[in-house]
Design a protein around this motif. Structure first.
Motif, mmCIF file in Angstrom:
data_model
loop_
_atom_site.group_PDB
_atom_site.id
_atom_site.type_symbol
_atom_site.label_atom_id
_atom_site.label_comp_id
_atom_site.label_asym_id
_atom_site.label_seq_id
_atom_site.Cartn_x
_atom_site.Cartn_y
_atom_site.Cartn_z
ATOM 1 N N CYS A 118 0.822 -1.220 0.000
ATOM 2 C CA CYS A 118 0.000 0.000 0.000
ATOM 3 C C CYS A 118 0.853 1.266 0.000
ATOM 4 O O CYS A 118 0.366 2.349 -0.331
ATOM 5 C CB CYS A 118 -0.880 0.042 1.256
ATOM 6 N N GLN A 136 -7.598 3.298 5.553
ATOM 7 C CA GLN A 136 -8.829 2.932 6.235
ATOM 8 C C GLN A 136 -9.180 1.491 5.920
ATOM 9 O O GLN A 136 -9.166 1.075 4.760
ATOM 10 C CB GLN A 136 -9.972 3.847 5.807
ATOM 11 N N ARG A 137 -9.518 0.760 6.961
ATOM 12 C CA ARG A 137 -9.828 -0.662 6.778
ATOM 13 C C ARG A 137 -11.159 -0.799 6.059
ATOM 14 O O ARG A 137 -12.184 -0.363 6.561
ATOM 15 C CB ARG A 137 -9.902 -1.337 8.133
ATOM 16 N N ALA A 138 -11.081 -1.396 4.861
ATOM 17 C CA ALA A 138 -12.299 -1.551 4.067
ATOM 18 C C ALA A 138 -13.243 -2.552 4.745
ATOM 19 O O ALA A 138 -14.442 -2.404 4.699
ATOM 20 C CB ALA A 138 -11.941 -2.014 2.668
ATOM 21 N N ASP A 139 -12.694 -3.576 5.346
ATOM 22 C CA ASP A 139 -13.557 -4.480 6.116
ATOM 23 C C ASP A 139 -12.779 -4.987 7.318
ATOM 24 O O ASP A 139 -11.558 -5.035 7.304
ATOM 25 C CB ASP A 139 -14.027 -5.658 5.260
ATOM 26 N N GLY A 169 -12.126 3.329 11.989
ATOM 27 C CA GLY A 169 -11.608 2.406 10.970
ATOM 28 C C GLY A 169 -10.214 2.727 10.476
ATOM 29 O O GLY A 169 -9.687 2.042 9.615
ATOM 30 N N VAL A 170 -9.614 3.807 10.987
ATOM 31 C CA VAL A 170 -8.223 4.059 10.607
ATOM 32 C C VAL A 170 -7.351 3.891 11.845
ATOM 33 O O VAL A 170 -7.765 4.215 12.950
ATOM 34 C CB VAL A 170 -8.000 5.469 9.994
ATOM 35 N N GLU A 207 -8.136 9.611 3.181
ATOM 36 C CA GLU A 207 -8.186 8.201 3.591
ATOM 37 C C GLU A 207 -8.189 7.334 2.347
ATOM 38 O O GLU A 207 -8.888 7.638 1.387
ATOM 39 C CB GLU A 207 -9.475 7.941 4.384
ATOM 40 N N PRO A 209 -8.766 3.278 1.163
ATOM 41 C CA PRO A 209 -9.229 1.999 1.698
ATOM 42 C C PRO A 209 -8.176 0.902 1.497
ATOM 43 O O PRO A 209 -7.417 0.950 0.533
ATOM 44 C CB PRO A 209 -10.480 1.692 0.868
ATOM 45 N N TYR A 210 -8.098 -0.007 2.421
ATOM 46 C CA TYR A 210 -7.220 -1.176 2.235
ATOM 47 C C TYR A 210 -7.802 -2.369 2.976
ATOM 48 O O TYR A 210 -8.667 -2.212 3.831
ATOM 49 C CB TYR A 210 -5.797 -0.869 2.710
ATOM 50 N N ARG A 211 -7.332 -3.531 2.584
ATOM 51 C CA ARG A 211 -7.807 -4.751 3.236
ATOM 52 C C ARG A 211 -6.775 -5.173 4.257
ATOM 53 O O ARG A 211 -5.623 -5.430 3.919
ATOM 54 C CB ARG A 211 -7.969 -5.860 2.195
#
Ligand code: UDP
Ligand code: MG
Length: 342
Positions: A118, A136-139, A169-170, A207, A209-211
């Motif tokens: 990333c 930011q955590r996508a899930d 989520g971050v 932000e 998104p990342y997994r």
């Protein structure tokens, strides 16, 4: 916007300092460090930047420090900051930030839950002019149900209580520009709720998104008790609402007690004074007692933090540091650099 780009280009040529510092807090991660380094190096290769990789050893009791030193022999970009004992991730990250020399700083966990790949996207965003690139955590599917629910409740509570907007989520996985890092370095409080501090400094924020992946090796170092402590730190460092809440509850119960007192007086005048009301008495006493204890507890939390701050101890102690020696070839004219910085 362009100044970032030009700065990094200049420093690539001059190499008076690295363009990118990657900070990795390490607590008992020896099993996974080699794989981490392999993936990080792969990700950094495509960037072609001057990079330093700073491992902050947070008092590991396994042989993490030996593994880091071994990696250091193979890769001269690696530096190590060995803390004198375990200070906790928040302070390990702060130690890394204090020692980082890059134009941008990336904070990443050593357990490969934050994919190093990333970083390429993060650097791209930085070059577009963003100072804080938070991943930011996508899930959160890799987390337990308990962790997901408690995190969601906590962030809702915190955003309600705190004037600073702390995004959910971050986490710590993020890139910070030099000016964001310099701002962060000015915040020398001892109770460090880093997510709040990042939010406090502001600047251009984005932000991505990342997994979040599962841990590559080892276990998480955040038992429930520690998470709870972090949550209390988060709220008390960024909000005085609980103190105010105690006053509001006090006010409301005082009003209630006054009205109830009036009722009793009137009732006594009208109906006389039969010996009754024991249950009401008990309920009132226990209710007021518990509200008072709660309020004292809240005061204690803030007082305790003031106590820690007034001692003005250093945030962390370093046993040894071994930063990568910078190659210092022909310097670009510093006046050009200064002009561009302005
Ligand atoms: N860590 C640390 N000190 C601590 C706890 C954790 O330096 O007191 C490091 C750990 O080695 C890892 C990162 O912080 O690189 C994240 O820790 P962990 O994976 O335990 O946290 P989680 O991913 O469960 O939030
Ligand atoms: Mg982890």
């Amino acid at each position: 916007m362009t100044s970032h780009f030009i700065n990094s280009q200049l420093s690539s040529n001059a190499a008076s300092h690295p363009t990118l510092s990657v900070i990795v807090p390490v607590l008992n991660e020896s099993e996974g460090l080699i794989e981490f380094h392999r993936r990080l190096s792969g990700a950094l290769e495509s960037l072609a930047l001057d990079v330093e990789i700073l491992f902050v050893n947070d008092g590991s009791s396994d042989d993490s420090i030996d593994v880091i030193k071994m990696l250091q022999h193979k890769d001269c970009r690696i530096g190590v900051i060995d803390l004198s004992r375990r200070f906790g991730k928040e302070l390990a990250v702060s130690a890394g930030i204090d020692h980082a020399r890059g134009d941008a700083v990336v904070l990443i966990d050593a357990d490969l839950q934050d994919p190093p790949e990333c970083i390429v996207e993060m650097v791209k965003a930085w070059r577009k002019g963003f100072d804080v690139v938070a991943m930011q955590r996508a899930d959160r599917s890799v987390d337990t149900l308990f962790k997901r629910v408690s995190a969601s409740v906590f962030y809702r509570l915190l955003s309600w209580l705190s004037p600073v907007n702390i995004p959910p989520g971050v986490g710590d996985f993020r890139l910070l520009s030099r000016r964001a890092v310099d701002a962060l370095k000015q915040l020398r409080e001892r109770n460090r709720y880093m997510k709040g501090l990042y939010a406090w400094v502001g600047f251009n924020y984005i932000e991505l998104p990342y997994r979040r992946e599962a841990r590559h090796a080892g276990d998480s170092k955040w038992p429930i008790g520690k998470l709870l402590g972090l949550a209390v730190d988060g709220i008390t460092s960024f909000s005085i609402a609980p103190l105010r809440l105690a006053s509001y509850i006090g006010l409301i119960t005082a009003l209630g007690a006054f009205v109830y007192g009036l009722v009793i007086v009137v009732k006594t005048m009208v109906y006389g004074d039969p010996v009754a009301g024991f249950p009401a008495l008990m309920v009132t006493i226990t209710f007021l007692g518990s509200v008072q204890l709660l309020a004292i507890g809240v005061l204690g939390e803030y007082l305790g933090r003031m106590f820690v701050e007034t001692k003005r101890r250093p945030m962390y102690l370093v046993r040894s540091t071994n930063l990568p020696t910078l190659p210092l070839p022909v310097q670009e004219s510093t006046s050009t650099m200064a002009a561009i910085h302005v």
